[in-house]
Design an enzyme around this catalytic site. Structure first.
Site, mmCIF file in Angstrom:
data_model
loop_
_atom_site.group_PDB
_atom_site.id
_atom_site.type_symbol
_atom_site.label_atom_id
_atom_site.label_comp_id
_atom_site.label_asym_id
_atom_site.label_seq_id
_atom_site.Cartn_x
_atom_site.Cartn_y
_atom_site.Cartn_z
ATOM 1 N N CYS A 399 29.727 21.436 0.084
ATOM 2 C CA CYS A 399 29.625 20.194 -0.681
ATOM 3 C C CYS A 399 30.896 19.364 -0.532
ATOM 4 C CB CYS A 399 29.274 20.497 -2.132
ATOM 5 S SG CYS A 399 28.429 19.111 -2.910
ATOM 6 N N HIS A 526 24.642 23.813 -1.728
ATOM 7 C CA HIS A 526 25.398 24.968 -2.252
ATOM 8 C C HIS A 526 24.635 26.254 -1.932
ATOM 9 C CE1 HIS A 526 28.373 22.816 -4.783
ATOM 10 N NE2 HIS A 526 27.450 21.876 -4.738
ATOM 11 N N GLU A 528 25.493 29.183 -2.122
ATOM 12 C CA GLU A 528 25.839 30.322 -2.988
ATOM 13 C C GLU A 528 24.813 30.569 -4.094
ATOM 14 O OE1 GLU A 528 27.761 27.691 -2.451
ATOM 15 O OE2 GLU A 528 28.364 26.716 -4.312
HETATM 16 N N1 GLN Z 1 32.197 15.198 -5.783
HETATM 17 C C1 GLN Z 1 31.326 15.287 -4.659
HETATM 18 C C2 GLN Z 1 30.010 14.560 -4.880
HETATM 19 O O1 GLN Z 1 29.645 14.260 -5.980
HETATM 20 C C3 GLN Z 1 31.064 16.739 -4.321
HETATM 21 C C4 GLN Z 1 30.239 17.439 -5.350
HETATM 22 C C5 GLN Z 1 30.258 18.937 -5.191
HETATM 23 O O2 GLN Z 1 31.084 19.475 -4.462
HETATM 24 N N2 GLN Z 1 29.395 19.620 -5.896
HETATM 25 O O3 GLN Z 1 29.304 14.290 -3.940
#
Ligand code: GLN
Length: 599
Positions: A399, A526, A528
């Site tokens: 992310c 994600h 995970e």
């Molecule tokens: N802050 C970034 C976004 O909103 C990454 C978010 C995250 O890593 N979950 O896209």
């Protein structure tokens, strides 16, 4: 439906969630369909607006629910897919009652905690317990309900009262209570003390709930005389006192419970119809515990993050590394690095800290930059990505970890010195990461791009595609507001940063891989959240394999580990039974104690 309520006494944080999930796992091992509900008595509607500093990770479900991290325990232990309503908060219950009141559903009546809130809780539990969680459309047969906090907390009272009523509503045969309490062992005397447990059981009984099982949590195994004392003073038989001391890993907890005949007790108490004996699935957990205890090869992964003071903030990431490590028969030692310690400003103010952070990063076998929010630490993360790219160190970006890899590449390979994310520098002339406008509603709760989405592999072959078993598409969970700016894709790809996985409409960049690098992979989702102990997540497995120099062999062998390591790829690990059989063939049974840790 059989309901098992798990409450806690004395203090929180003693592993109630692990015990509740282990109970569920044991019943699942007997062939029952098991679901779970976690109750968090706070007023927030969900965990989405929590700071990871205060509450740890926000766990994301397939349906986009942002929930308490304990739901991750249930999904991992039971290998199920939960729904957002499986997490109840006081906020959700009040919201539903208040909106009914506005509609006029209680016209003429005074709306009160008892009976309206307590009824709403009971109806919610009965409704949600029936939602299928196993992939097939069959309703669960057992519902484990974990009540957060400890008995006696003011905010938990309506829930306790609701369950006091509920035991009569669903009848005694269908409801039982498990109370997890602490047996401290003060250093001064070295004696295990039962008074806190006695007091908390008294409190539970005073509120109208009687424990069917008392789980005594302790540092060392509870001695028989203490167990007898709990039985006598808490008015239960010795069989109803279950002792769980600190174990080397959570995988040891289900076997520990099983050894104390808990399955038999629950079968009798709830008249459960088991389909088979729990031996096979339980054996695979024993193998996992054994592998955890006996694995001696250690690799280090630098986790460059922002909430590194609180391990719970990265709990699913840590579990994914653990799962991937167990699959490769190695222990992953995670080095938490505060991202801003890697920044130039730290060098000026605290040079020792700066050099220590860099020493840690440079001496690790692989680098992981997880998700995150806010500008602090981003330059440190960019620096870590640069170092991994230039030094050909395995890198996994998740992310925000993908977004910083893109920023770094834009600045140092494409030469756009002020490249940045719109989140951190809205005035940059090269906004390589931009906001997804449809997710900016002005409201913070539940408005990100959330939950399960499909990623299509674009290229015929890519490292991640192989690791995912050659599938054309995959489904993973998301939680973000910003994305790679599609305007610049050609420039990135012409210099070797390939966006090999994209959303179904091709608009959103989901996976990037760097050409000519042993493993430089980043994902916008994600992974995970769907890693399981016996089904490790592909990107994490790739990171661990690359960090032990086994990735190429693994891919060349068709994504199978050598028979000696016996861990099959994520695709072919269809059933726990097969995996257990595979694992048991290979493990050498040497006993080696590692230092105990808290559940
Ligand atoms: N802050 C970034 C976004 O909103 C990454 C978010 C995250 O890593 N979950 O896209």
């Amino acid at each position: 439906m059989k309901y098992i309520l798990v409450s806690g006494g004395v203090i929180s944080g003693i592993g109630k969630g692990v015990i509740a999930s282990s109970l569920g796992m044991l019943l699942k091992a007997c062939g029952l369909r098991v679901t779970s509900i976690k109750i968090d008595p706070y007023l927030n509607i969900d965990a989405g607006t929590f700071s990871p500093y205060e509450h740890g990770e926000v766990y994301v479900l397939d349906d986009g629910g942002e929930v308490d991290l304990d739901l991750g325990n249930y999904e991992r232990f039971l290998d199920i897919t939960l729904h957002r309503d499986n997490n109840i908060t006081t906020g959700k219950i009040y919201q539903s009652v208040i909106s009914k009141e506005r509609k006029g559903d209680y016209l003429g009546k005074t709306v009160q905690v008892v009976p309206h809130i307590t009824n709403a809780i009971q109806e919610w539990v009965e409704r949600v317990a029936l939602i299928p969680v196993d992939g097939d459309q069959a309703s669960p047969e057992v519902c484990i309900i974990e009540l957060g906090g400890t008995i006696g907390d003011i905010e938990g009272m309506p829930f306790v009262e609701a369950f006091r009523q509920f035991q009569f509503r669903v009848h005694r045969d269908n409801f039982c209570c498990v109370h997890v309490s602490l047996v401290p062992q003060p250093k001064s005397t070295g004696e295990q003390k039962t008074k806190p447990t006695q007091a908390s059981i008294r409190e539970l009984r005073g509120l109208g709930l009687s424990p069917d099982l008392i789980v005594a949590r302790s540092h060392n195994p509870v001695v028989d005389s203490v167990k007898e004392k709990i039985s006598m003073f808490c008015h239960v038989s010795a069989q109803q006192v279950i002792c769980v001391h600190d174990c080397t890993s959570v995988y040891s907890v289900p076997p520990l419970l099983a050894d104390q005949n808990i399955v038999h007790y629950l079968q009798q108490r709830l008249s459960l119809n088991f389909r088979h004996r729990p031996r096979r699935l339980l054996n695979s957990w024993k193998e996992l515990a054994h592998r955890y205890n006996t694995t001696s090869k250690v690799i280090t992964i630098a986790l460059v993050g922002k909430y590194t003071k609180l391990e719970d903030a990265y709990i699913s990431v840590m579990k994914s590394l653990l799962h991937a490590g167990l699959a490769c028969k190695c222990k992953v030692s995670i080095k938490f690095i505060e991202a801003d310690d890697l920044e130039q400003s730290t060098l000026e103010k605290e040079p020792v800290k700066f050099h220590e952070a860099w020493q840690q990063l440079c001496s690790s076998n692989g680098v992981l930059v997880p998700g995150g929010f806010g500008v602090r630490g981003t330059e440190g993360k960019v620096a870590a990505a640069k170092w991994a790219r230039e030094n050909k160190k395995p890198y996994l970006g998740v992310c925000l970890g993908l977004q910083v890899a893109v920023i770094e590449f834009a600045r140092n390979v494409l030469g756009w010195k002020d490249a940045h994310s719109e989140e951190f520098d809205p005035n940059s002339t090269h906004k390589v990461i931009i906001e997804m406008p449809e997710h900016n509603t002005g409201q913070m709760g539940g408005t990100m791009r959330l939950g399960k989405r499909t990623t299509l592999f674009k290229a015929d072959s890519s490292v991640l595609k192989s690791l995912y078993g050659g599938k054309e598409s995959i489904e993973e969970r998301h939680r973000h507001r910003y994305e790679v700016n599609p305007r610049y894709i050609e420039e990135f790809e012409s210099q070797g940063m390939k966006f090999v996985g994209r959303s179904v409409d091709g608009e959103r960049m989901e996976i990037l891989e760097l050409e000519g690098h042993p493993y430089f992979v980043a994902v916008q989702y994600h992974p995970e959240y769907i890693s399981r102990p016996m089904k490790p997540s592909a990107p994490y497995l790739g990171l661990v394999l690359a960090s032990i120099n086994r990735l190429n062999t693994y891919i060349a062998r068709g994504c199978r580990l050598s028979p000696r390591n016996s861990f099959s790829d994520t695709e072919s690990s269809d059933t726990e039974e097969e995996m257990a059989a595979l694992m048991s063939k290979s493990l050498s049974f040497t006993s080696q104690e590692s230092s105990p840790q808290q559940l």
